[in-house]
Design a protein around this motif. Structure first.
Motif, PDB file in Angstrom:
ATOM      1  N   ILE A  54      56.225  54.062   5.566  1.00 20.11           N
ATOM      2  CA  ILE A  54      57.205  53.012   5.247  1.00 20.11           C
ATOM      3  C   ILE A  54      56.894  51.748   6.051  1.00 20.11           C
ATOM      4  O   ILE A  54      56.904  50.617   5.530  1.00 20.11           O
ATOM      5  N   LEU A  55      56.578  51.961   7.334  1.00 21.46           N
ATOM      6  CA  LEU A  55      56.305  50.811   8.194  1.00 21.46           C
ATOM      7  C   LEU A  55      55.038  50.073   7.750  1.00 21.46           C
ATOM      8  O   LEU A  55      54.974  48.835   7.772  1.00 21.46           O
ATOM      9  N   ALA A  56      54.026  50.817   7.324  1.00 22.45           N
ATOM     10  CA  ALA A  56      52.781  50.183   6.858  1.00 22.45           C
ATOM     11  C   ALA A  56      53.057  49.309   5.637  1.00 22.45           C
ATOM     12  O   ALA A  56      52.499  48.192   5.498  1.00 22.45           O
ATOM     13  N   ASN A  57      53.902  49.760   4.711  1.00 23.25           N
ATOM     14  CA  ASN A  57      54.254  48.957   3.540  1.00 23.25           C
ATOM     15  C   ASN A  57      54.987  47.679   3.942  1.00 23.25           C
ATOM     16  O   ASN A  57      54.759  46.584   3.381  1.00 23.25           O
ATOM     17  N   HIS A  58      55.885  47.819   4.937  1.00 23.45           N
ATOM     18  CA  HIS A  58      56.627  46.640   5.408  1.00 23.45           C
ATOM     19  C   HIS A  58      55.686  45.634   6.039  1.00 23.45           C
ATOM     20  O   HIS A  58      55.849  44.406   5.875  1.00 23.45           O
ATOM     21  N   LEU A  59      54.704  46.112   6.774  1.00 21.71           N
ATOM     22  CA  LEU A  59      53.765  45.206   7.423  1.00 21.71           C
ATOM     23  C   LEU A  59      53.004  44.387   6.379  1.00 21.71           C
ATOM     24  O   LEU A  59      52.737  43.183   6.567  1.00 21.71           O
ATOM     25  N   ILE A  60      52.626  45.013   5.283  1.00 22.78           N
ATOM     26  CA  ILE A  60      51.924  44.301   4.225  1.00 22.78           C
ATOM     27  C   ILE A  60      52.863  43.339   3.517  1.00 22.78           C
ATOM     28  O   ILE A  60      52.523  42.176   3.221  1.00 22.78           O
ATOM     29  N   ASN A  61      54.084  43.806   3.220  1.00 21.08           N
ATOM     30  CA  ASN A  61      55.043  42.973   2.491  1.00 21.08           C
ATOM     31  C   ASN A  61      55.413  41.713   3.272  1.00 21.08           C
ATOM     32  O   ASN A  61      55.616  40.633   2.700  1.00 21.08           O
ATOM     33  N   TYR A  62      55.532  41.851   4.592  1.00 18.17           N
ATOM     34  CA  TYR A  62      55.920  40.719   5.435  1.00 18.17           C
ATOM     35  C   TYR A  62      54.691  39.953   5.951  1.00 18.17           C
ATOM     36  O   TYR A  62      54.838  39.047   6.757  1.00 18.17           O
ATOM     37  N   ASN A  63      53.481  40.365   5.457  1.00 14.41           N
ATOM     38  CA  ASN A  63      52.252  39.673   5.858  1.00 14.41           C
ATOM     39  C   ASN A  63      52.181  39.554   7.385  1.00 14.41           C
ATOM     40  O   ASN A  63      52.016  38.464   7.947  1.00 14.41           O
ATOM     41  N   TYR A  64      52.335  40.702   8.046  1.00 11.46           N
ATOM     42  CA  TYR A  64      52.479  40.722   9.501  1.00 11.46           C
ATOM     43  C   TYR A  64      51.209  40.254  10.212  1.00 11.46           C
ATOM     44  O   TYR A  64      51.260  39.658  11.303  1.00 11.46           O
ATOM     45  N   PHE A  65      50.042  40.507   9.617  1.00  4.29           N
ATOM     46  CA  PHE A  65      48.806  40.116  10.302  1.00  4.29           C
ATOM     47  C   PHE A  65      48.640  38.587  10.340  1.00  4.29           C
ATOM     48  O   PHE A  65      47.903  38.060  11.170  1.00  4.29           O
ATOM     49  N   SER A  66      49.360  37.878   9.450  1.00  8.00           N
ATOM     50  CA  SER A  66      49.326  36.415   9.478  1.00  8.00           C
ATOM     51  C   SER A  66      50.380  35.860  10.421  1.00  8.00           C
ATOM     52  O   SER A  66      50.201  34.800  11.038  1.00  8.00           O
ATOM     53  N   ASP A  67      51.488  36.573  10.537  1.00  7.67           N
ATOM     54  CA  ASP A  67      52.575  36.122  11.411  1.00  7.67           C
ATOM     55  C   ASP A  67      53.177  37.322  12.124  1.00  7.67           C
ATOM     56  O   ASP A  67      53.957  38.086  11.548  1.00  7.67           O
TER      57      ASP A  67
END
Length: 490
Positions: A54-67
């Motif tokens: 679930i957390l991995a999907n959220h990281l992609i959805n929120y574009n975490y690696f960019s922000d």
């Protein structure tokens, strides 16, 4: 005498029951603890794996690696770290740590085999490691983004591809599992101590209960040994004790029979030895009481005394010979003997006695016979048979001896035209001092030991003796002796 508990059957049964119960408790203890640990770790891994997906999907959805300043994602990471009392790190595809809930490794490069495999293989490279000694579970999960693009071929339509953007690395504490295991262990130990005490008491009581029939048997045997009773033991609860009781009762029966036989033998010996002495005493007293005894009378009395001395001597010699036969340690002097020649010597010795009563004595044989025997003992046995056939015969009668052999044994058949043996006496003739006709036996000088000596000698050679007889018609003794002597296995 030093008591050795390991020689006690009760102690051995007690140890067997006790250790069986103790080992069972320990096996159950470790099996339950191990089962709980495996189950708890498996459940925790399943929970954490779901949360990581679930957390991995959220990281992609929120574009975490960019922000990486997203409050929602950071709050979620901290929540998971606190929930599982562990540490969560977000690692990009350049092995740089973009987020560490401990806040000590942000921006650093991590070199980890598990992380590299997960970046390379995606979901197939995800790993789970349980470190029991340090009390944590370490898991990796890929952060995968699905890219969709149009194909050059209109008919093919859109295509998708999964791209690994990073890896989630989480370390989950298993302290609560260890604490639960410690609680279970303490409770299990308490229960096991109670169980061990119960097993200890039950093992001691059960071993005594199981062996109580053996104690009763021992007590009964001690009573017999002490002479308080000679009655058979009764009552058995187990097959094993029943076998012991039956064997002991048979032994006791045999001992009683032997004791009765011994008493009868002593009584017979006393009587047989006393009779000639009494006769000599009477004859001697008669001479002493008379004055001026004529030489003829004196000579007659002395001849009678000499005859009684000879009779006494014969009884003693027969008894000594019988004692030698009875000794189990007595060894036979085995040699290869010409049986026909041995029998001819016996017949030669008996012919003078047979001539006095005009008895025809013949030997029949059809072949040469050589056998491994004790010539002295077997010669004495066969001579007793021929001598009895002559002594207990009729005037102008006959005695025939037939020798024959096969590949295993030789037979000697002694038949006569004598007075015969009553049918009710056939099974008693080998008993010591037994006489069919006591008056005639004493008249012709018999001691009642000859057939006992013969029977013992034949048995020592592993042979057999059979008898057939009809009163006033005659008797046939058949002796069978192996040609090869076989040593006893005792």
């Amino acid at each position: 005498m030093i008591f050795n508990p390991f020689k006690s059957l009760r102690f051995r049964v007690f140890l067997m029951v006790f250790f069986t119960g103790l080992v069972s408790c320990l096996v159950i203890h470790f099996a339950i603890i191990e089962s709980y640990e495996n189950r708890a770790v498996s459940v925790r891994e399943s929970e954490v794996s779901t949360q990581l997906m679930i957390l991995a999907n959220h990281l992609i959805n929120y574009n975490y690696f960019s922000d990486t300043t997203s409050d929602v994602i950071n709050a979620e990471l901290d929540l998971i770290a606190n929930l599982y009392d562990g540490r969560v790190m977000v690692i990009d595809n350049n092995l740089q740590i973009r987020k560490d809930t401990y806040g000590i490794s942000d921006g650093k490069i991590i070199i980890s085999e598990e992380v590299v495999k997960c970046l390379k293989n995606g979901t197939a490279g995800a790993s789970t490691v349980y470190d029991r000694n340090n009390g944590y579970i370490e898991m990796t999960a890929p952060i995968t983004e699905t890219l969709t693009f149009e194909s050059g071929d209109v008919a093919a339509g859109e295509k998708s591809q999964d791209v690994v953007r990073g890896v989630l690395l989480i370390s989950v504490s298993t302290e609560y599992i260890r604490n639960t295991m410690n609680i279970l262990t303490r409770r299990a130990v308490s229960i096991e101590l109670i169980a061990v005490i119960l097993i200890l008491v039950s093992a001691w009581w059960g071993s005594g209960k199981l062996l109580r029939p053996f104690d009763r048997i021992t007590s009964a045997i001690n009573d017999v040994k002490a002479g308080f009773t000679n009655e058979p033991i009764e009552g058995s609860q187990y097959y094993e004790t029943e076998h012991i009781i039956n064997a002991f009762n048979q032994l006791l029966q045999r001992m009683n029979a032997l004791d009765a036989s011994r008493q009868e033998f002593v009584s017979n010996v006393s009587h047989e030895l006393k009779t000639p002495i009494t006769s000599m005493k009477v004859l001697a007293d008669s001479l002493i009481m008379q004055d001026d005894v004529p030489n003829e009378v004196y000579r007659d009395f002395m001849e009678d005394i000499a005859a009684e001395v000879d009779r006494e001597n014969q009884i003693i010699n027969d008894l000594l010979e019988l004692v030698k036969m009875d000794k189990k340690a007595t060894s036979l002097n085995i040699t290869t003997v010409d049986v026909v020649q041995m029998m001819e010597v016996i017949m030669k010795r008996m012919r003078p006695i047979a001539r006095k009563r005009n008895i025809e004595l013949t030997l029949e044989t059809t072949r040469e016979i050589s056998a491994e025997i004790d010539e002295v003992k077997l010669s004495l046995a066969l001579m007793n048979l021929v001598e009895n056939a002559v002594k207990y015969n009729k005037e102008d009668g006959w005695v025939k001896v037939k020798l024959d052999a096969d590949h295993k044994s030789f037979t000697c058949e002694v038949s006569d035209s004598g007075i015969g043996i009553p049918e009710d006496s056939l099974d008693k003739i080998y008993q010591r001092f037994y006489r069919v006709d006591k008056s005639r036996s004493r008249e012709i000088g018999g001691t009642g030991l000859g057939l006992s000596i013969t029977h013992s000698a034949i048995l020592m050679h592993r042979g057999t003796i059979d008898v057939q007889s009809i009163e006033d018609e005659g008797t046939i003794f058949t002796v069978t002796i192996p040609l090869k002597y076989m040593q006893s296995q005792e």
